[in-house]
Design an enzyme around this catalytic site. Structure first.
Site, PDB file in Angstrom:
ATOM      1  N   THR A  12     -33.305  25.690  68.117  1.00  0.00           N
ATOM      2  CA  THR A  12     -34.755  25.677  67.943  1.00  0.00           C
ATOM      3  C   THR A  12     -35.156  25.676  66.481  1.00  0.00           C
ATOM      4  O   THR A  12     -36.128  25.021  66.096  1.00  0.00           O
ATOM      5  CB  THR A  12     -35.379  26.890  68.660  1.00  0.00           C
ATOM      6  OG1 THR A  12     -35.193  26.748  70.066  1.00  0.00           O
ATOM      7  CG2 THR A  12     -36.867  27.002  68.375  1.00  0.00           C
ATOM      8  N   THR A  83     -30.863  30.087  69.892  1.00  0.00           N
ATOM      9  CA  THR A  83     -30.780  31.478  70.340  1.00  0.00           C
ATOM     10  C   THR A  83     -30.207  31.641  71.745  1.00  0.00           C
ATOM     11  O   THR A  83     -29.822  32.746  72.128  1.00  0.00           O
ATOM     12  CB  THR A  83     -32.167  32.137  70.298  1.00  0.00           C
ATOM     13  OG1 THR A  83     -33.066  31.408  71.140  1.00  0.00           O
ATOM     14  CG2 THR A  83     -32.707  32.174  68.876  1.00  0.00           C
ATOM     15  N   ASP A  84     -30.128  30.567  72.534  1.00  0.00           N
ATOM     16  CA  ASP A  84     -29.710  30.718  73.929  1.00  0.00           C
ATOM     17  C   ASP A  84     -28.300  31.290  74.056  1.00  0.00           C
ATOM     18  O   ASP A  84     -28.023  32.068  74.970  1.00  0.00           O
ATOM     19  CB  ASP A  84     -29.788  29.375  74.659  1.00  0.00           C
ATOM     20  CG  ASP A  84     -31.219  28.963  74.957  1.00  0.00           C
ATOM     21  OD1 ASP A  84     -32.133  29.796  74.784  1.00  0.00           O
ATOM     22  OD2 ASP A  84     -31.436  27.804  75.370  1.00  0.00           O
TER      23      ASP A  84
END
Length: 325
Positions: A12, A83-84
């Site tokens: 992201t 971040t996942d």
């Protein structure tokens, strides 16, 4: 000034909208991300190693990233990704980073096309943490939303909130305030380094639940590429009687690690004795994960198997890294 190496992998923080496309995609490399930060009190050597969403992260990319960071011989190393799977990347580096040099993982919850994008602040904080001599010897760290977390405890606990990362119940290690790191806790001793080499095959996570006869676990473990399995068990490490039967058969041919699916608290060892309880599974030969959740357990098990660990070593390492003492 300290030299900080920065490897960007996408996520992201690197994403922005594309005219005519449905949503944001990876577009920004290392130069663009660092160009927004202005003058820095450090020298930075940065390279774009990948441009992927972190749902597509793999061990091959992480190994390449680690090796690139080691070659730079810098005073600190920052890894930038989505971040996942950020908590898994951080824990992998915590297991396999063979240096006292700080390694800090960061990302963003809002992409560059949204109001109040958090990427620049998170990246600046990560550089600050990596350059601080007090960060040495702490293993892999994660910094987002001004907090500094230990890789062993941190997890993504919200899908979209800026304050998405939590280290419950241990709490953050520290905080970045006015471009300075404030540590709340001393650096604990680091467990021995693991040296995984062969990350081929699969180590799946299978979650236990209501009305679960163990069929999904049995079919998953039967795949020829599966080298070991992590069961995200209910409560403190419990499965149904049917799942217990499957685990009893599986432990004869592959390591089975039992973690709690709750996201907080450890697996127990001797409180319950029913078929499928923690003590029942331990007696069968399953390994309990302690305070490690299923995601961290998967990374640890796969790394151990990649280094050729036997059952005794796997049991010892989970006791060492999953327990508090």
């Amino acid at each position: 000034m300290p030299l900080i190496a920065v490897a960007t992998l996408g996520g992201t923080i690197s994403m922005a909208p594309v005219p005519g496309e449905a949503g944001a995609v990876p577009r920004l490399g290392a130069a663009e991300l660092l160009g927004d930060l202005g003058d820095l009190p450090m020298d930075v050597l940065a390279e774009t190693l990948a441009g992927i969403g972190s749902a597509s992260m793999d061990f091959a990319t992480l190994v390449r990233c680690r090796e690139w960071g080691l070659r730079q011989e810098a005073d600190g190393f920052v890894v930038v990704q989505g971040t996942d799977t950020l908590e898994e990347t951080a824990y992998f580096l915590d297991l396999c980073w063979p240096s006292e040099v700080p390694v800090v993982v960061t990302g963003a919850m809002r992409h560059a096309g949204l109001l109040s994008a958090d990427g620049p602040a998170n990246l600046r904080n990560a550089l600050t943490v990596a350059a601080d001599p007090r960060s040495r010897g702490r293993g892999a760290l994660v910094t987002l939303n001004d907090d500094v977390h230990a890789a062993r405890w941190v997890r993504k606990a919200h899908s979209s909130h800026l304050d998405a990362f939590s280290s419950a119940p241990a709490g953050p290690l520290g905080m970045v305030v006015e471009h300075a790191v404030h540590y709340f806790h001393p650096s604990p001793p680091r467990p021995p380094l693991l040296a995984g080499r062969d990350f081929g095959g699969l180590v799946p996570v299978v979650e236990a639940g209501l009305d679960d006869p163990g069929t999904v676990l049995a079919h998953t473990a039967a795949l020829p590429e599966v080298r070991g399995v992590v069961v995200a068990a209910t409560g403190a490490g419990h499965v149904s009687a049917g799942t217990a039967e499957v685990i009893e058969r599986l432990v004869a041919r592959m390591p089975v690690v039992v973690a709690s699916r709750t996201g907080a608290g450890p697996t127990l060892r001797s409180t319950y004795g029913f078929r499928g309880s923690e003590s029942s599974l331990i007696a069968m030969g399953a390994t309990t994960a302690g305070w490690l959740d299923a995601r961290k357990s998967r990374v640890l098990l796969h790394t151990l198997l990649a280094g050729g660990a036997d059952r005794e070593t796997i049991e010892r390492e989970f006791r060492l890294r999953g327990d508090l003492d």
